[in-house]
Motif scaffolding. Structure first.
Motif, PDB file in Angstrom:
ATOM      1  N   GLU A  82      -4.093 -10.526  -0.230  1.00  0.00           N
ATOM      2  CA  GLU A  82      -3.734  -9.234  -0.791  1.00  0.00           C
ATOM      3  C   GLU A  82      -2.254  -8.943  -0.514  1.00  0.00           C
ATOM      4  OE1 GLU A  82      -6.205  -7.219  -2.308  1.00  0.00           O
ATOM      5  OE2 GLU A  82      -7.252  -9.136  -2.173  1.00  0.00           O
ATOM      6  N   PRO A  83      -1.671  -8.009  -1.286  1.00  0.00           N
ATOM      7  CA  PRO A  83      -0.256  -7.649  -1.043  1.00  0.00           C
ATOM      8  C   PRO A  83      -0.095  -6.720   0.170  1.00  0.00           C
ATOM      9  CG  PRO A  83      -1.121  -6.439  -2.916  1.00  0.00           C
ATOM     10  CD  PRO A  83      -2.212  -7.381  -2.507  1.00  0.00           C
ATOM     11  N   GLU A 137       5.765  -7.078  -2.223  1.00  0.00           N
ATOM     12  CA  GLU A 137       6.175  -7.767  -3.438  1.00  0.00           C
ATOM     13  C   GLU A 137       6.244  -9.267  -3.151  1.00  0.00           C
ATOM     14  OE1 GLU A 137       9.743  -5.582  -3.622  1.00  0.00           O
ATOM     15  OE2 GLU A 137       8.687  -3.744  -4.168  1.00  0.00           O
ATOM     16  N   TYR A 146       3.276 -13.486  -0.382  1.00  0.00           N
ATOM     17  CA  TYR A 146       3.598 -12.152   0.133  1.00  0.00           C
ATOM     18  C   TYR A 146       4.334 -12.215   1.467  1.00  0.00           C
ATOM     19  CZ  TYR A 146       0.918 -10.212  -3.652  1.00  0.00           C
ATOM     20  OH  TYR A 146       0.481  -9.874  -4.907  1.00  0.00           O
ATOM     21  N   HIS A 182       9.625  -5.680   0.266  1.00  0.00           N
ATOM     22  CA  HIS A 182       9.017  -4.391  -0.048  1.00  0.00           C
ATOM     23  C   HIS A 182      10.111  -3.472  -0.544  1.00  0.00           C
ATOM     24  CE1 HIS A 182       6.780  -0.526   1.045  1.00  0.00           C
ATOM     25  NE2 HIS A 182       6.030  -1.138   0.164  1.00  0.00           N
ATOM     26  N   ASP A 183       9.804  -2.697  -1.587  1.00  0.00           N
ATOM     27  CA  ASP A 183      10.795  -1.812  -2.190  1.00  0.00           C
ATOM     28  C   ASP A 183      12.066  -2.579  -2.561  1.00  0.00           C
ATOM     29  OD1 ASP A 183       9.269   0.400  -2.273  1.00  0.00           O
ATOM     30  OD2 ASP A 183      10.244   1.473  -0.624  1.00  0.00           O
ATOM     31  N   VAL A 234       1.222  -1.023   4.773  1.00  0.00           N
ATOM     32  CA  VAL A 234       1.889  -1.350   3.503  1.00  0.00           C
ATOM     33  C   VAL A 234       0.942  -2.208   2.676  1.00  0.00           C
ATOM     34  CG1 VAL A 234       3.821  -2.593   2.454  1.00  0.00           C
ATOM     35  CG2 VAL A 234       4.190  -1.219   4.522  1.00  0.00           C
ATOM     36  N   THR A 235       0.566  -1.712   1.497  1.00  0.00           N
ATOM     37  CA  THR A 235      -0.394  -2.438   0.656  1.00  0.00           C
ATOM     38  C   THR A 235       0.215  -2.856  -0.682  1.00  0.00           C
ATOM     39  OG1 THR A 235      -1.206  -0.330  -0.195  1.00  0.00           O
ATOM     40  CG2 THR A 235      -2.399  -1.283   1.665  1.00  0.00           C
ATOM     41  N   ASP A 236       1.529  -2.675  -0.810  1.00  0.00           N
ATOM     42  CA  ASP A 236       2.183  -3.070  -2.066  1.00  0.00           C
ATOM     43  C   ASP A 236       3.395  -3.963  -1.796  1.00  0.00           C
ATOM     44  OD1 ASP A 236       3.599  -1.052  -0.853  1.00  0.00           O
ATOM     45  OD2 ASP A 236       4.061   0.033  -2.706  1.00  0.00           O
TER      46      ASP A 236
END
Ligand SMILES: [Cu+2]
Length: 305
Positions: A265-266, A237, A243, A290-291, A233-235
């Motif tokens: 990093e995220p 939130e 993070y 996340h999401d 997972v690289t995104d």
């Protein structure tokens, strides 16, 4: 040899050992005052607080010789002039509203707080067998004309058993405080067995892996790596200004430890600087978003000496 004879030989042997010990003691005599670093306890070197300032408060300050005020947070209901006062300490199981105040030394409800990690107050609830962890953000009634001014309210999902609730906050222009109080939830319950150390936690579609080791009294770098269905997972939130948000609780007394997130990093890895005051087992809870959903991954870690 008969049993009686064997016993006789055994007792005679003990007397010889005892006499020898007395003899050695007399021969060497008392050693007189010894320095702090020379004292031993159970064969281990004893380091006094003045020799080694553990940053048990986790705030980066050197607190000098360990005093009661240097204990980890969350062990006391009243500390540093502030007292955590819940409206009720017994509950029926289910989703229940926890209402509480933080009172100052004069018994007045505190209404003025500083934001820390994006919130005025962080509330962590955990059943004492380390099940049912919840990290929530209560709402403060701060309207001065309201007779409930200073009351915090938040729903908790309570299962039968003994719970520890922590309020983590910074009074306006004051030092950070973590207060703890026990709640009892009625009903029959099965207590979870003692958790063994774990390196992987599965939360829904997510798998979180923990790397790094905890060492008592030292800054320890921990890295948590998040995969979803096997894909990094690289995104992630931001959640509470980072993070990830990590809470560590000590087995035995549920001491509440500050763990500071590192910038990064995220995902897929989130790093933390953790410092635990003693060896033993700790329960770590990582909150990540996340999401649009916040999830919690739990770990059990053994800290080295
Ligand atoms: Cu929080």
């Amino acid at each position: 040899m008969t049993t009686a004879a064997r016993l006789g030989v055994f007792v005679a042997g003990l007397l010889v050992v005892f006499a020898a010990a007395v003899g050695i003691g007399r021969a060497t005599g008392p050693v007189g005052p010894i320095g702090p670093a020379e004292q031993t306890e159970g064969g281990r070197e004893v380091l006094h607080a003045s020799d080694k300032h553990a940053d048990v408060a986790g705030d980066g300050h050197d607190h000098g010789p360990e005093a009661a005020t240097d204990l980890p947070g969350g062990l006391a209901t009243s500390q540093g002039g502030y007292t955590l006062v819940p409206d009720h300490t017994t509950y029926r199981p289910g989703t229940r509203e926890l209402a509480f105040r933080v009172e100052d030394a004069d018994g007045a409800a505190v209404t003025d707080y500083d934001v820390e990690h994006d919130e005025l107050l962080h509330l962590v609830a955990v059943r004492r067998d380390f099940t049912g962890f919840q990290h929530v953000h209560p709402e403060l009634d701060a309207a001065p004309e309201d007779e409930d001014a200073g009351t915090w309210r938040v729903p908790l999902d309570l299962t039968p058993g003994s719970w520890r609730v922590f309020a983590d906050f910074v009074p306006h222009d004051g030092d950070p405080v973590v207060l703890g109080v026990d709640l009892s939830v009625a009903g029959p319950t099965d207590l979870a067995p003692r958790a063994e150390p774990t390196r992987t936690a599965v939360v829904g579609d997510y798998e979180v892996t923990l790397d790094g080791d905890l060492t008592a009294g030292q800054h320890s770098m921990l890295s948590l790596t998040i995969n979803r269905d096997g894909v990094p997972v690289t995104d992630l939130e931001p959640y509470l200004g980072a993070y990830g948000h990590l809470v560590a609780l000590r087995e035995g007394d549920l001491a509440y430890l500050h763990v500071h997130p590192e910038d990064g990093e995220p995902g897929p890895s989130v790093a933390f600087d953790a410092e635990v005051p003693s060896a033993g087992r700790y329960h770590l809870y990582l909150d990540f978003r996340h999401d649009g959903v916040v999830r919690t991954a739990g770990f059990t870690v053994e800290a080295d000496r």
